[in-house]
Motif scaffolding. Structure first.
Motif, PDB file in Angstrom:
ATOM      1  N   ALA A 123     -82.365  54.051   5.973  1.00  0.00           N
ATOM      2  CA  ALA A 123     -82.274  53.696   7.382  1.00  0.00           C
ATOM      3  C   ALA A 123     -81.555  54.817   8.114  1.00  0.00           C
ATOM      4  O   ALA A 123     -80.355  55.031   7.914  1.00  0.00           O
ATOM      5  CB  ALA A 123     -81.533  52.369   7.563  1.00  0.00           C
ATOM      6  N   SER A 126     -81.718  53.391  12.269  1.00  0.00           N
ATOM      7  CA  SER A 126     -82.593  52.218  12.244  1.00  0.00           C
ATOM      8  C   SER A 126     -82.016  51.229  11.238  1.00  0.00           C
ATOM      9  O   SER A 126     -80.816  51.255  10.962  1.00  0.00           O
ATOM     10  CB  SER A 126     -84.023  52.616  11.874  1.00  0.00           C
ATOM     11  N   GLY A 127     -82.845  50.385  10.678  1.00  0.00           N
ATOM     12  CA  GLY A 127     -82.366  49.407   9.716  1.00  0.00           C
ATOM     13  C   GLY A 127     -83.423  49.056   8.698  1.00  0.00           C
ATOM     14  O   GLY A 127     -84.603  49.363   8.862  1.00  0.00           O
ATOM     15  N   GLY A 147     -77.152  53.640  11.015  1.00  0.00           N
ATOM     16  CA  GLY A 147     -78.037  52.484  10.910  1.00  0.00           C
ATOM     17  C   GLY A 147     -77.418  51.444   9.991  1.00  0.00           C
ATOM     18  O   GLY A 147     -76.234  51.492   9.643  1.00  0.00           O
ATOM     19  N   GLY A 172     -72.552  54.090   9.285  1.00  0.00           N
ATOM     20  CA  GLY A 172     -73.447  52.949   9.288  1.00  0.00           C
ATOM     21  C   GLY A 172     -72.883  51.843   8.410  1.00  0.00           C
ATOM     22  O   GLY A 172     -71.741  51.908   7.939  1.00  0.00           O
TER      23      GLY A 172
END
Length: 321
Positions: A123, A126-127, A147, A172
């Motif tokens: 990620a 994002s995820g 992320g 993250g």
């Protein structure tokens, strides 16, 4: 010609007609078949495909079903257990009419061996998510930069008794969700970040896998949570609701018993009061009758005295004349 005569003359050489196979839908369903359908209904309830009223109605119909034909309509509009897509063939019956191995829910049945269905995840700003019915490999590597990610092991199978989840989180975060009974060991290193050690040290259930969370966190974090599945939470909720209903029924019974006891005491007091009132009334009647008898005797006595005086006067008057 000879062969034809020979074939017709020997009935023993004719192939025996095959017996007609019974309709599979008329076969009797077993407890395991009913339990498989109940599991599909529980998954549908957890996924929001059924509300509680429909779930209870279909579950009652499941446990009262006698044949496969009775079971089939119950899950006709539902996908197979553990899948989010509709069945591949519309004509395929949702209920299997053949005996198949059934996952009994034990830890031994969830350690499948072989390779995992997913071995890494990335990620970047994002995820990612790994959840549902997936197979955890012996080592799962994941990386998150700006992320986040979620690794849910509650409904997963395991390739081995011991699996390693290697997490690298840079600015993250990641979250590892494990079911109850799984032993968790955290070996990660954090710099201006950290790894969650709250679930570490909890003993695992017999036969349960061991999850090792390792890796590196820089300005980030890796959390470890222990949660029940949605279906298990629903079962617990149903159990609590049933306990609440039972306690309410007990309270109603206790209230009814107390009300009956109060009514019994009131009835006894009323009977005592009536009996006392009747006794007093009987005493007053007897007293009144006694007074009347005394007055009647007094009147009789006075009348007798007057007659005697009258007789004496008549005797005196007769002597004078």
């Amino acid at each position: 010609m000879t062969d034809a005569v020979s074939f017709e003359g020997n009935d023993q050489q004719r192939p025996a007609p095959r017996a007609a196979r019974p309709d599979a839908r008329q076969l009797r369903a077993s407890d395991a078949d009913r339990e498989r359908v109940a599991e599909v209904l529980r998954d549908a309830l957890a996924e929001g495909r059924l509300d509680m009223a429909e779930f209870e109605e279909r579950l009652e119909a499941t446990y009262s079903a006698r044949t496969y034909g009775d079971l089939e309509p119950i899950t006709r509009d539902l996908p197979d257990a553990g899948t989010a897509a509709a069945p591949a063939a519309p004509s395929a019956p949702p209920v299997s009419l053949h005996k198949e191995p059934v996952r009994d829910g034990s830890w031994l049945s969830r350690i499948t061996g072989g390779e995992g269905s997913s071995s890494w995840a990335v990620a970047v700003m994002s995820g990612f998510q790994r959840k549902g019915a997936w197979t955890v490999p012996r080592q799962f590597n994941c990386f998150a930069f700006w992320g986040g990610g979620e690794i849910d092991l509650r409904e997963a199978n395991f390739a081995d008794r011991e699996v390693v989840i290697n997490c690298v989180a840079i600015m993250g975060g990641m979250n590892v969700i494990v079911p109850p009974g799984v032993e968790v060991v955290v070996r990660g290193i954090g710099i201006m970040g950290g790894f969650d050690h709250r679930e570490e040290g909890v003993p695992g259930a017999p036969g349960a896998p061991r999850v090792i969370v390792s890796g590196f966190a820089f300005w980030g974090g890796v959390g470890v949570e222990r949660k029940l599945t949605r279906a298990e939470r629903q079962v617990q909720k149903e159990a609590r609701r049933q306990e609440k209903l039972e306690r309410r029924a007990e309270r109603r019974e206790l209230h009814a018993a107390r009300h009956e006891d109060r009514w019994e005491r009131h009835r006894e007091r009323l009977e005592d009061h009536i009996e006392e009132h009747l006794e007093q009334h009987r005493e007053r009647i007897e007293e009144h009758l006694e007074q009347q008898r005394e007055r009647r005797e007094e009147r009789q006595e006075r009348h007798r005295e007057r007659r005697e005086r009258q007789r004496d006067r008549w005797e005196d008057r007769g002597r004078r004349f």
